[in-house]
Design a protein around this motif. Sequence first.
Motif, PDB file in Angstrom:
ATOM      1  N   GLN A   1       0.845  -1.191   0.000  1.00 43.54           N
ATOM      2  CA  GLN A   1       0.000   0.000   0.000  1.00 43.54           C
ATOM      3  C   GLN A   1       0.879   1.240   0.000  1.00 43.54           C
ATOM      4  N   ALA A   2       0.984   1.871  -1.142  1.00 39.96           N
ATOM      5  CA  ALA A   2       1.724   3.116  -1.238  1.00 39.96           C
ATOM      6  C   ALA A   2       0.911   4.234  -0.583  1.00 39.96           C
ATOM      7  N   LEU A   3       1.581   5.274  -0.211  1.00 44.45           N
ATOM      8  CA  LEU A   3       0.929   6.374   0.494  1.00 44.45           C
ATOM      9  C   LEU A   3      -0.231   6.947  -0.321  1.00 44.45           C
ATOM     10  N   GLY A   4      -1.407   7.011   0.282  1.00 49.42           N
ATOM     11  CA  GLY A   4      -2.562   7.602  -0.381  1.00 49.42           C
ATOM     12  C   GLY A   4      -3.251   6.697  -1.386  1.00 49.42           C
TER      13      GLY A   4
ATOM     14  N   PRO B   1      -9.863   2.905  -4.620  1.00 43.94           N
ATOM     15  CA  PRO B   1      -8.759   3.816  -4.264  1.00 43.94           C
ATOM     16  C   PRO B   1      -8.879   4.413  -2.879  1.00 43.94           C
ATOM     17  N   GLY B   2     -10.039   4.263  -2.249  1.00 44.09           N
ATOM     18  CA  GLY B   2     -10.201   4.763  -0.887  1.00 44.09           C
ATOM     19  C   GLY B   2     -10.881   6.124  -0.824  1.00 44.09           C
ATOM     20  N   THR B   3     -11.593   6.348   0.275  1.00 46.48           N
ATOM     21  CA  THR B   3     -12.191   7.644   0.597  1.00 46.48           C
ATOM     22  C   THR B   3     -11.746   8.028   1.995  1.00 46.48           C
ATOM     23  N   SER B   4     -11.173   9.195   2.112  1.00 50.55           N
ATOM     24  CA  SER B   4     -10.738   9.686   3.410  1.00 50.55           C
ATOM     25  C   SER B   4     -11.888  10.451   4.055  1.00 50.55           C
TER      26      SER B   4
ATOM     27  N   ASP C   1     -15.691   9.650  -4.267  1.00 53.44           N
ATOM     28  CA  ASP C   1     -15.132  10.789  -3.543  1.00 53.44           C
ATOM     29  C   ASP C   1     -13.809  10.382  -2.916  1.00 53.44           C
ATOM     30  N   SER C   2     -12.769  11.124  -3.192  1.00 51.18           N
ATOM     31  CA  SER C   2     -11.485  10.812  -2.562  1.00 51.18           C
ATOM     32  C   SER C   2     -11.465  11.317  -1.122  1.00 51.18           C
ATOM     33  N   HIS C   3     -12.268  12.338  -0.843  1.00 48.57           N
ATOM     34  CA  HIS C   3     -12.310  12.888   0.505  1.00 48.57           C
ATOM     35  C   HIS C   3     -13.726  13.354   0.811  1.00 48.57           C
ATOM     36  N   VAL C   4     -14.195  13.030   2.020  1.00 49.80           N
ATOM     37  CA  VAL C   4     -15.499  13.474   2.506  1.00 49.80           C
ATOM     38  C   VAL C   4     -15.305  14.082   3.895  1.00 49.80           C
ATOM     39  N   SER C   5     -15.943  15.212   4.113  1.00 52.38           N
ATOM     40  CA  SER C   5     -15.863  15.876   5.410  1.00 52.38           C
ATOM     41  C   SER C   5     -17.273  16.087   5.939  1.00 52.38           C
ATOM     42  N   VAL C   6     -17.509  15.673   7.175  1.00 51.14           N
ATOM     43  CA  VAL C   6     -18.830  15.839   7.796  1.00 51.14           C
ATOM     44  C   VAL C   6     -18.649  16.383   9.200  1.00 51.14           C
ATOM     45  N   SER C   7     -19.709  16.956   9.722  1.00 55.16           N
ATOM     46  CA  SER C   7     -19.695  17.416  11.113  1.00 55.16           C
ATOM     47  C   SER C   7     -20.116  16.268  12.027  1.00 55.16           C
TER      48      SER C   7
ATOM     49  N   MET D   1     -16.386  11.224  16.082  1.00 52.41           N
ATOM     50  CA  MET D   1     -14.991  11.618  15.829  1.00 52.41           C
ATOM     51  C   MET D   1     -14.114  10.410  15.505  1.00 52.41           C
ATOM     52  N   SER D   2     -14.397   9.283  16.153  1.00 54.26           N
ATOM     53  CA  SER D   2     -13.583   8.086  15.942  1.00 54.26           C
ATOM     54  C   SER D   2     -13.781   7.469  14.553  1.00 54.26           C
ATOM     55  N   ASP D   3     -14.757   7.969  13.798  1.00 52.80           N
ATOM     56  CA  ASP D   3     -14.977   7.443  12.441  1.00 52.80           C
ATOM     57  C   ASP D   3     -13.987   8.017  11.428  1.00 52.80           C
ATOM     58  N   ALA D   4     -13.248   9.039  11.809  1.00 53.17           N
ATOM     59  CA  ALA D   4     -12.273   9.633  10.890  1.00 53.17           C
ATOM     60  C   ALA D   4     -11.218   8.597  10.525  1.00 53.17           C
ATOM     61  N   ALA D   5     -11.146   8.258   9.249  1.00 45.28           N
ATOM     62  CA  ALA D   5     -10.260   7.183   8.785  1.00 45.28           C
ATOM     63  C   ALA D   5     -10.357   7.098   7.263  1.00 45.28           C
ATOM     64  N   GLU D   6      -9.644   6.126   6.706  1.00 46.72           N
ATOM     65  CA  GLU D   6      -9.718   5.823   5.269  1.00 46.72           C
ATOM     66  C   GLU D   6     -10.628   4.627   5.088  1.00 46.72           C
ATOM     67  N   TYR D   7     -11.510   4.704   4.095  1.00 46.11           N
ATOM     68  CA  TYR D   7     -12.471   3.647   3.853  1.00 46.11           C
ATOM     69  C   TYR D   7     -12.277   3.069   2.446  1.00 46.11           C
TER      70      TYR D   7
END
Lengths: 115, 115
Positions: free
Chosen positions: A37-40, B107-110, B8-14, B83-89
């Motif tokens: 697993q490469a970074l990102g 490829p993952g979603t952060s 989505d490569s990145h998702v941000s939620v409150s 808060m503990s859900d913050a991770a790569e999926y």
Amino acid sequence: DAGVTQSPTHLIKTRGQQVTLRCSPKSGHDTVSWYQQALGQGPQFIFQYYEEEERQRGNFPDRFSGHQFPNYSSELNVNALLLGDSALYLCASTPKPGSYNSPLHFGNGTRLTVT
Amino acid sequence: AQSVTQLDSHVSVSEGTPVLLRCNYSSSYSPSLFWYVQHPNKGLQLLLKYTSAATLVKGINGFEAEFKKSETSFHLTKPSAHMSDAAEYFCVVSDLSTSYDKVIFGPGTSLSVIP
């Protein structure tokens, strides 16, 4: 019930050197797969071992080799290290191969840095 | 051949708001689908899996996913982010053509969770 264990957790090597990473599968599992697993990025399949033989291989050069021992533990060897080999190396185990609907059980990985 | 797209490569939620992580797949056979979570410098942990039983799958930590064959989707949801859900999926697909455990990772979603 011990899960998948990997050693070492971190490793720093120089270009051209060789490295050996180790993995013990989850209790009751006899099949071990290795991922890079490469970074990102998502994990990329390297190869799988079952009954001490390499059963499947991903798109990795021959510099990547492995071994499985009678106790089902496994080693990943990488020769002639390149900077691009820097990655998190993950080991995953399953009860047996051929179970496409069986989830993989992952270790925490070995972080390899090549300088 | 199978493939996985995470839209989505990145998702941000409150914190306390719903989470939606999108995944679309392609497969020539009836697939098995998985969601894994990876916290920083850790291995991957299985959240849930779909293997041709109920289309709505419940996983750990309040996550669930719905298999929609007509849309070739397997989106991951959670009613209230912590808060503990913050991770790569990672969304993962395998099917009869996979042979052994050579599964395909997206490829993952952060996921970021804002307090």
